[in-house]
Motif scaffolding. Structure first.
Motif, PDB file in Angstrom:
ATOM      1  N   SER A 110       0.654  -1.249  -0.141  1.00 52.45           N
ATOM      2  CA  SER A 110       0.151  -0.042  -0.195  1.00 52.45           C
ATOM      3  C   SER A 110       0.461   0.964   0.086  1.00 52.45           C
ATOM      4  O   SER A 110       0.558   2.401  -0.583  1.00 52.45           O
ATOM      5  CB  SER A 110      -0.637  -0.092   1.062  1.00 52.45           C
ATOM      6  N   LEU A 114       1.285   3.945  -2.736  1.00 56.50           N
ATOM      7  CA  LEU A 114       1.122   5.711  -2.603  1.00 56.50           C
ATOM      8  C   LEU A 114       2.518   5.908  -2.799  1.00 56.50           C
ATOM      9  O   LEU A 114       2.590   7.455  -3.424  1.00 56.50           O
ATOM     10  CB  LEU A 114       1.033   5.981  -1.065  1.00 56.50           C
ATOM     11  N   GLY A 118       0.893   8.626  -6.041  1.00 49.99           N
ATOM     12  CA  GLY A 118       0.435   9.338  -5.831  1.00 49.99           C
ATOM     13  C   GLY A 118      -0.495   8.917  -4.342  1.00 49.99           C
ATOM     14  O   GLY A 118      -1.243   7.834  -4.782  1.00 49.99           O
ATOM     15  N   SER A 119      -1.399   9.481  -4.353  1.00 50.71           N
ATOM     16  CA  SER A 119      -2.720   9.123  -2.826  1.00 50.71           C
ATOM     17  C   SER A 119      -3.899   9.961  -3.447  1.00 50.71           C
ATOM     18  O   SER A 119      -4.459   9.192  -2.683  1.00 50.71           O
ATOM     19  CB  SER A 119      -1.777  10.149  -1.747  1.00 50.71           C
ATOM     20  N   SER A 120      -3.495  10.758  -4.126  1.00 47.62           N
ATOM     21  CA  SER A 120      -5.427  11.044  -5.291  1.00 47.62           C
ATOM     22  C   SER A 120      -6.033   9.701  -6.339  1.00 47.62           C
ATOM     23  O   SER A 120      -5.834   8.970  -6.364  1.00 47.62           O
ATOM     24  CB  SER A 120      -4.787  12.057  -6.023  1.00 47.62           C
ATOM     25  N   THR A 121      -6.744   9.387  -5.751  1.00 48.90           N
ATOM     26  CA  THR A 121      -8.038   9.111  -7.030  1.00 48.90           C
ATOM     27  C   THR A 121      -7.493   8.830  -8.123  1.00 48.90           C
ATOM     28  O   THR A 121      -7.207   9.132  -8.790  1.00 48.90           O
ATOM     29  CB  THR A 121      -9.553   8.970  -6.610  1.00 48.90           C
ATOM     30  N   THR A 123      -8.124   7.449 -11.691  1.00 51.71           N
ATOM     31  CA  THR A 123     -10.048   6.463 -12.687  1.00 51.71           C
ATOM     32  C   THR A 123      -9.505   5.768 -13.538  1.00 51.71           C
ATOM     33  O   THR A 123      -9.387   6.448 -14.761  1.00 51.71           O
ATOM     34  CB  THR A 123     -10.994   8.081 -12.603  1.00 51.71           C
ATOM     35  N   GLN A 214     -15.127   1.172  -9.141  1.00 54.15           N
ATOM     36  CA  GLN A 214     -14.591   2.185  -8.121  1.00 54.15           C
ATOM     37  C   GLN A 214     -13.636   2.781  -7.731  1.00 54.15           C
ATOM     38  O   GLN A 214     -13.394   3.285  -6.485  1.00 54.15           O
ATOM     39  CB  GLN A 214     -15.290   1.568  -6.675  1.00 54.15           C
ATOM     40  N   ASN A 215     -12.954   2.747  -8.818  1.00 52.51           N
ATOM     41  CA  ASN A 215     -11.860   3.566  -9.484  1.00 52.51           C
ATOM     42  C   ASN A 215     -10.878   3.100  -8.148  1.00 52.51           C
ATOM     43  O   ASN A 215     -10.833   2.255  -7.515  1.00 52.51           O
ATOM     44  CB  ASN A 215     -11.663   5.248  -8.435  1.00 52.51           C
ATOM     45  N   TYR A 217      -7.316   3.914  -5.508  1.00 56.04           N
ATOM     46  CA  TYR A 217      -6.599   4.313  -4.424  1.00 56.04           C
ATOM     47  C   TYR A 217      -5.590   3.957  -3.695  1.00 56.04           C
ATOM     48  O   TYR A 217      -5.862   1.894  -3.496  1.00 56.04           O
ATOM     49  CB  TYR A 217      -7.210   5.300  -3.709  1.00 56.04           C
ATOM     50  N   LYS A 219      -5.106   2.450  -0.010  1.00 52.02           N
ATOM     51  CA  LYS A 219      -5.413   1.506   0.472  1.00 52.02           C
ATOM     52  C   LYS A 219      -6.643   0.508  -0.566  1.00 52.02           C
ATOM     53  O   LYS A 219      -7.160  -0.418   0.997  1.00 52.02           O
ATOM     54  CB  LYS A 219      -6.276   2.826   1.143  1.00 52.02           C
TER      55      LYS A 219
END
Lengths: 294, 388
Positions: A110, A114, A118-121, A123, A214-215, A217, A219
């Motif tokens: 995880s 990250l 990077g942490s942004s979602t 798509t 669901q995109n 991320y 985590k």
């Protein structure tokens, strides 16, 4: 008020397919290799991010990106097995050590995602996912139909592998009794390699499907494997078909349960169900007895 | 049963550990290097806490850029009486916990007397107890929760309270859209819940009915059940309240996938210019409410042009970004007049009246809130059209 039950059941099937896919990979490793394989969640996230990398960043076609993502995920899964789990097995590590290692690996990956992405979602953009089929009582998008279809198809393939092929028989033999299996000439490590290949492929496919729906991320793997684990416990730890049934069961009960309850209680429902099962029916739906396997 | 207990323990451990996977800043915060030598020319340190990573960075980063533009302008013109402004950034990640940690660090370690931020309401509310205790000025360019009004004496903002935005939204839904039944889907954060509460109260007061009121958790990505319930309630309008735009995009996508054609109403976070452009199809017809802002006014136009020049994209949240720009100028004027005396800076800010900023004519009331109007926009073909 028109009944929303059919739609809730469909929602439950979609969520259930995802949970069941995650649970199946986890359960297969637990069944044959005998440890709590939480880093399966990390492999799911890896599959999703590989697909994102190939399809969205490099702009490859979906089919090629999908095949590459599955291949890369299998390679990582095998690499983790050889670099981490195999040395531990050789050292006869207890199941507690294996468990802690797999949780640590889950966190490690995880964090690695990250750091890399990077942490942004993120798509995933798919051309036709938006197509909506309205059946009056419920609606479903083409992508959601694919998710259910792929999940069921994969379970069928897994079933065939386990029941009909030599390697599947070897897996079951190892799961039943490792010493006896070795006596009849089965090489456990060779079989474990196949187990990790299958679980890696499952991870990649579920990662891609979850990512599309669901995109992405960092985590995501943690969240998914928690649900996969609950499904496995409810369906019966150590039973692959049980974990699949458990996945659908948890998906359905979460979604139908919020018919009466506020939707924020979804997770509460699945956790409560798991605790009830642990207390009242620890062997799970399919009734495989939990036993100490250290 | 021993096994059962073991499995449960393991499970709890995993949940605890999973909470520890924290989001790290994507870009390093600029930090002070060496202690300043001479008192006269030493830099003036101002703390900044914005969400610089995670989904909320979608507005944190553009607002950071606008802040930096203002500071660079001031520093290029001799700074504040010959002293350069130095910003110390902390990533407050749009939640109260990290907002609190950011404020702790800025107040107790960096010893700043003035903090700009946060961008989100949650992080601002999390920081307020710390800044209040240290008599440190906290001024937010964009926190809009009604709770910020009473968060403290040293807490200011230049974005209007949602106590008004929620009223404007419900008025528009009831009077202009002629909606009698409204549904609300909101994220469980301070910002979204503030709007939800005000909207519900005022819509009911006007004579409308709230037929569905669904809340989701910030980490959720599957909203199908909420959407199913809202669809079954058959509302005339759906008020969509995400915190970061990403969640809202996903939610709107799932609303459209469920075949819902009801008019959507939303707040400023979801009508960022780039978001509307990238989601032109799903967002078509959606109505959003944001603070009134004239992008043709000289100061605003200059800022937006600079932003475009620096980043190559149109300013996504022009109102908030202008707020951040004005905050820097207000603070530098206050510090220039009163030094780092926070009591005097506080009085200065309470006395701001009719200041001509990028954000428009700015007046701060006795609660530290600005008095502002709203405009109502609609997404059409990937662009925003002003309805009112």
């Amino acid at each position: 008020m028109p009944s929303i039950l059919p739609q809730l059941i469909i929602n439950g099937l979609i969520a259930g397919s995802i949970y069941a896919l995650a649970a199946a990979g986890f359960a297969l490793v637990y069944y044959v290799v005998k440890f709590q394989y939480f880093s399966h969640g990390a492999m799911i996230a890896a599959g999703a991010y590989f697909f994102f990398l190939f399809a969205n960043v490099l702009g490859l076609s979906f089919a090629i990106a999908g095949i590459l993502a599955i291949a890369c995920t299998i390679i990582i899964t095998l690499a983790v097995n050889y670099l981490v789990y195999l040395p531990l097995r050789k050292r006869k590590a207890t199941s507690n050590v294996m468990l802690i290692t797999s949780v640590v690996l889950l966190m490690f990956f995880s964090s690695l995602i990250l750091a890399l992405f990077g942490s942004s979602t993120k798509t995933l953009v798919l051309g036709s996912e938006g197509q909506i089929f309205d059946f009056g009582l419920f609606t479903i998008t083409s992508l959601q139909a694919y998710i259910i279809f792929f999940a069921i198809a994969l379970f069928f393939v897994l079933y065939l592998i386990m029941k009909k092929t030599r390697i599947g028989k070897a897996m079951r033999a190892l799961a039943d009794n490792k010493s006896v299996a070795q006596v009849v000439g089965i090489n456990p490590e060779r079989v474990y390699t196949y187990v990790f290949i299958i679980s890696g492929a499952f991870a990649a496919v579920s990662g891609i499907l979850v990512g599309l729906e669901q995109n992405l991320y960092p985590k995501m793997g943690v969240i998914i494997i928690i649900k996969g684990f609950i499904s496995s416990v409810v369906g019966g730890l150590g039973s692959v078909p049980g974990s699949v049934i458990g996945g659908f069961f948890i998906g359905l009960i979460e979604n139908v349960g919020v018919w009466y309850l506020p939707t924020g209680y979804k997770d509460l429902i699945s956790f409560s169900v798991m605790i009830l099962f642990l207390l009242l029916r620890p062997q799970g739906i399919l009734g495989v007895k939990l036993r100490d396997d250290t | 049963m021993k096994k059962t207990v073991q499995v449960l323990l393991v499970f709890i451990a995993i949940i605890l550990v999973s909470c520890q996977v924290q989001v790290q800043p994507e870009q390093p915060a600029s930090r002070p290097s060496a202690p300043a030598p001479a008192a006269d020319t030493s830099p003036i340190k101002i703390g900044v806490m914005y969400p610089l990573s995670g989904d909320a960075a979608a507005y944190g980063l553009p607002i950071q850029k606008a802040t930096q533009i203002a500071v660079d302008e001031i520093n290029a013109k001799r700074g504040i009486k010959g002293r350069q402004i130095q910003l110390i950034y902390e990533d407050s990640k749009c939640n109260p916990k990290d907002g609190n940690a950011a404020a702790q660090k800025l107040v107790n370690i960096d010893n700043v007397k003035v903090i700009i931020g946060g961008v989100c309401s949650g992080e601002t509310l999390g920081a307020a107890p710390i800044t209040e205790a240290g008599k440190v000025i906290l001024i937010s360019p964009s926190a809009t929760s009604p709770d910020v009004t009473n968060a403290g004496d040293y807490v200011f903002r230049v974005a209007p309270s949602d106590a008004y935005a929620g009223v404007v939204a419900s008025d528009y839904a009831f009077k202009d859209l002629k909606a009698k039944k409204a549904a609300v889907i909101s994220e469980s954060t301070d910002y979204a819940q503030g709007l939800r509460k005000v909207f519900k109260e005022n819509f009911a007061k006007l004579g409308g009915t709230i037929v569905a009121d669904e809340v989701y958790n910030p980490e959720d990505t599957d909203f199908r059940t909420q959407v199913t319930k809202v669809k079954a309630a058959n509302p005339d309008v759906i008020y969509v309240l995400p915190q970061p735009p990403q969640k809202g995009i996903l939610l709107v996508k799932q609303i459209k996938e469920a075949g819902i054609k009801t008019q959507l109403l939303t707040a400023e976070v979801l009508i960022g210019r780039n978001v509307v452009k990238e989601n032109a199809v799903n967002f078509e017809g959606m109505i959003g409410i944001e603070q009134k802002f004239d992008d043709k006014a000289p100061k605003a136009a200059a800022l937006l042009a600079k932003y475009k020049q620096a980043t190559g994209e149109d300013a996504p949240f022009p109102g908030y970004m202008s707020g951040a720009y004005d905050v820097v100028y207000l603070l530098s004027d206050a510090i220039g007049k009163h030094g780092m005396d926070t009591e005097k800076i506080k009085s200065y800010l309470y006395a701001v009246k009719g200041y001509e900023g990028a954000v428009g004519k700015l007046t701060i009331d006795q609660n530290g809130d600005p008095i502002m109007d709203y405009s109502i926009k609609q997404a059409k073909g990937g662009e925003l059209v002003t309805l009112r």
